[in-house]
Design a protein around this motif. Structure first.
Motif, PDB file in Angstrom:
ATOM      1  N   UNK A 144      -2.061  16.034  -4.527  1.00 34.80           N
ATOM      2  CA  UNK A 144      -1.295  14.722  -4.519  1.00 34.80           C
ATOM      3  C   UNK A 144      -2.338  13.599  -4.498  1.00 34.80           C
ATOM      4  N   UNK A 145      -1.698  12.293  -5.136  1.00 40.96           N
ATOM      5  CA  UNK A 145      -2.503  11.191  -5.342  1.00 40.96           C
ATOM      6  C   UNK A 145      -2.280  10.411  -4.110  1.00 40.96           C
ATOM      7  N   UNK A 146      -3.454   9.667  -3.672  1.00 47.14           N
ATOM      8  CA  UNK A 146      -3.323   8.786  -2.479  1.00 47.14           C
ATOM      9  C   UNK A 146      -2.479   7.573  -2.529  1.00 47.14           C
ATOM     10  N   UNK A 147      -1.519   7.455  -1.738  1.00 43.53           N
ATOM     11  CA  UNK A 147      -0.708   6.550  -2.023  1.00 43.53           C
ATOM     12  C   UNK A 147      -1.076   5.223  -1.233  1.00 43.53           C
ATOM     13  N   UNK A 148      -0.865   4.143  -1.639  1.00 48.42           N
ATOM     14  CA  UNK A 148      -1.123   2.802  -0.915  1.00 48.42           C
ATOM     15  C   UNK A 148      -0.119   2.242  -0.189  1.00 48.42           C
ATOM     16  N   UNK A 149      -0.050   2.120   1.198  1.00 50.86           N
ATOM     17  CA  UNK A 149       0.927   1.580   1.668  1.00 50.86           C
ATOM     18  C   UNK A 149       1.309   0.483   1.418  1.00 50.86           C
ATOM     19  N   UNK A 150       2.505  -0.077   1.416  1.00 48.79           N
ATOM     20  CA  UNK A 150       2.567  -1.672   1.155  1.00 48.79           C
ATOM     21  C   UNK A 150       2.089  -2.439   2.263  1.00 48.79           C
ATOM     22  N   UNK A 151       1.946  -3.779   1.839  1.00 48.05           N
ATOM     23  CA  UNK A 151       1.512  -4.576   3.054  1.00 48.05           C
ATOM     24  C   UNK A 151       2.625  -5.050   4.031  1.00 48.05           C
ATOM     25  N   UNK A 152       3.933  -4.741   3.864  1.00 50.40           N
ATOM     26  CA  UNK A 152       5.028  -4.824   4.747  1.00 50.40           C
ATOM     27  C   UNK A 152       6.244  -4.413   3.963  1.00 50.40           C
ATOM     28  N   UNK A 153       7.542  -4.764   4.675  1.00 54.41           N
ATOM     29  CA  UNK A 153       8.650  -4.403   4.175  1.00 54.41           C
ATOM     30  C   UNK A 153       9.698  -5.551   4.328  1.00 54.41           C
TER      31      UNK A 153
END
Length: 661
Positions: free
Chosen positions: A138-147
């Motif tokens: 699994x590739x490391x996913x970058x969490x978004x800065x916000x929603x």
């Protein structure tokens, strides 16, 4: 806002039972090799709905278990893990435990804590064990800065026990929250309804928060709102989601580029308005009222019989219209209680799977006529007899794989469940292609147990011995069968429903059990006859013909009594006035030929009064059980008439015949 959530419990329990049935069916389909992504989605949605309601109502054990189950299903449907057989087995186990927890919440019957803990550990083990293997891929996913979250509650949100402010407080625990109230839907103060949710919310959640955590917050309102959740960062997360979802199995709830996530699919509101949930008690009360209307209509018809047709033409026309409308109303109301027999059939795939695995047999289940409709009251009561018959077929009827191969059969045996309408009955069959019944062994066991055996018995009479109390040919007692308890209970239960059961078998080819049930227990079409000064009702579904016999057609046969020759066939004769002990003057010159339990009987009566619909009243509850009587009804003149149990008469006559040791 304070609200009593208990009034929503009944609906939640009902929907959760349906959801568990859907989960079980979906998991069995996956285990059988189904590759349809929608099957995984349907199982996920069922678990998701159960979890949301459990969290809302405070059923913590259910919410905790379904949370782990939902996580496992989400990883499977998003392609993060393969569907392993051990995972399916663990999830099927969780369905059983959730049923127990549902019963605990509904009826206070405690679920086994050890079973709950064991299933919880199995699901956690599936998650932990697979995560390590899948991590390198699994590739490391970058969490978004916000929603950015657009949350528009449906007006009925409060009625489901939810509150938008509680959801906002939950989001605040995840990170800093910017809140902007959208008042476009807010009506003027005079039109404001405090029970309707009118305010929409534009929310900004700051920080690297997992999308799954936001989904959990909205889990219990997902069906009561419109939701648009968008990441504030670059579309890295979207690309990662696209990689995680393999071709042909998109992750539901994961947006394509720029597409909002809608929690209310198109057509949902139309579907919600197409059906309503009504208490069975209300339907029963309506059926009782229609029954009284049928009695009133019969009374008016009887009273009008003595009037002059020439002067009462309009009255007669109105009564004919009333009769047609009453019948249409009766059929429509009874139709409300009718359910497809699939409501019973769909519990058997799991039963067959578990028993065949346990016994080391290969078994395929075949169902036919699942859409055939039956009265809800009958469906609830026929389930247990069918379970026993299917268990018997797997345990006693079907051979082991090596035995089937040696006999030239496919090593996978087949159990067939079939339902169909035949005349005024519904016929349910349970059949197997196993070894069949051993006539000599059954006779030997019957003699050994001191049971009464007819002289020179036919195959049907030998098979009938199986329904004797305590009869069993099993060499070993198991927890599945072989204790001599069951087949007699099966017959008694079916007879209590006004039905009958027959058994057919061919040695080496299998066994077939046929159950005949009335379509409904409420109202039936009957032939009204008189004998010995009394009125009796013969159910029209059992009546074949009526005739006036000639003296030369009546014979007396040793061991059989009087018989009537009808087109070359000799039928046993039975005087209804003599059988029921009526002492009035009886000149029984007519015969009604009926059929019950697969055998014909010639019933002697005095007069054929006519045909009419009758409302069935339970005699056992209001008086006591009477052999040969299935119930009673009220006639148009207020008199009570008994309804003849044709199958019971056949069995009573067989019991009175001379028996051989």
């Amino acid at each position: 806002m304070s609200m009593d959530l208990q009034r929503f419990h009944a609906t939640y329990f009902e929907e959760s039972r349906e959801g568990l049935d859907a989960m079980e069916a979906g998991l069995l389909a996956l285990e059988g090799g189904s590759l349809d992504p929608e099957v995984v989605n349907s199982v996920f949605r069922a678990a998701h709905s159960i979890k949301g309601g459990a969290a809302t109502f405070g059923f913590e054990k259910m919410a905790s278990l379904t949370h782990v189950l939902e996580t496992l299903l989400d990883e499977i449907r998003s392609g993060k893990r393969a569907l392993a057989a051990s995972a399916v087995d663990a999830m099927l186990g969780s369905v059983d435990v959730l049923r127990a927890l549902l019963a605990e919440a509904e009826h206070g019957k405690p679920a086994d804590p050890a079973a709950v803990a064991a299933v919880h550990a199995r699901l956690e083990g599936e998650l932990d064990g697979s995560a390590e293997a899948a991590a390198p891929e699994q590739a490391v996913e970058a969490e978004p800065e916000g929603w950015k979250i657009a949350f528009t509650p449906s007006p009925s949100l409060f009625m489901s026990g939810n509150d938008p402010l509680r959801i906002l407080r939950e989001l605040e625990h995840l990170g800093p929250l910017d809140v902007d109230a959208n008042l476009e839907r807010l009506p003027a103060f005079a039109q404001l309804d405090p029970l309707e949710a009118c305010i929409a919310w534009d929310l900004g959640l700051r920080g690297k928060v997992p999308r799954s955590a936001i989904d959990d917050v909205f889990a219990w309102v997902v069906d009561d709102c419109e939701l648009d959740i968008q990441p504030q960062a670059a579309p890295v997360a979207e690309a990662a989601d696209a990689v995680a979802a393999p071709a042909g199995l998109p992750a539901p709830g994961t947006p394509s580029a720029g597409a909002p996530v809608s929690a209310v699919p198109a057509g949902t509101h139309a579907e919600a308005e197409s059906s309503i949930r009504v208490s069975v008690d209300k339907v029963d009360a309506l059926i009782n009222l229609v029954g009284e209307l049928v009695i009133t209509q019969a009374m008016l018809k009887q009273v009008s019989g003595g009037m002059d047709p020439a002067t009462s033409e309009r009255l007669f026309a109105g009564l004919e219209l009333l009769e047609r409308n009453t019948r249409d109303l009766q059929e429509a109301v009874i139709g409300v209680r009718m359910l497809p027999v699939d409501a019973v059939f769909r519990r058997f795939p799991r039963l067959v799977r578990d028993l065949s695995t346990r016994l080391g047999k290969h078994v395929a289940l075949r169902t036919v006529g699942e859409g055939t409709e039956l009265d809800k009251g009958l469906i609830e009561k026929i389930a247990d007899p069918l379970v026993h018959l299917v268990r018997n077929s797997i345990d006693h009827g079907l051979e082991m794989p090596e035995e089937r191969r040696a006999a030239g059969k496919n090593e996978t045996g087949t159990i067939t469940l079939a339902a169909s309408h035949q005349g005024g009955h519904i016929v349910i069959e349970v059949a197997d292609d196993g070894r069949g019944l051993n006539r000599d062994r059954i006779l030997a066991k019957a003699i050994e147990r001191g049971l009464s055996v007819p002289e020179n018995p036919t195959d049907a009479q030998v098979w009938d011995l199986i329904f004797q109390a305590g009869f069993s040919t099993a060499d070993q007692v198991t927890d599945l069968s072989g204790r001599g308890v069951g087949m007699d209970v099966v017959r008694k239960n079916i007879q209590a429903l006004g039905g009958e059961v027959q058994l057919e078998s061919r040695h080496g080819h299998g066994t077939r059990v046929v159950i005949r049930l009335p379509l409904t227990l409420a109202i039936l079409d009957g032939m009204v006859v008189s004998t010995g000064g009394e009125i009796l009702i013969l159910p029209l579904t059992h009546v074949l013909e009526a005739l006036q016999p000639q003296p030369e057609e009546i014979r007396t046969v040793a061991g059989e009594g009087r018989v009537l020759r009808v087109r070359g066939e000799y039928l046993p004769m039975l005087s209804l006035s003599g059988h029921y002990g009526y002492h009035g003057d009886s000149r029984e010159s007519l015969v009604v030929v009926v059929e019950g339990d697969g055998q014909k009987l010639a019933l002697e009566v005095e007069e054929l009064v006519g045909q009419q619909q009758v409302v069935v009243k339970n005699l056992e509850k209001n008086y006591r059980r009477v052999p040969g009587i299935s119930g009673a009804t009220i006639l148009g003149d207020g008199r009570v008439a008994l309804i003849v149990d044709v199958g019971g008469l056949v069995r009573l006559r067989q019991q009175s015949l001379p028996q051989a040791a």
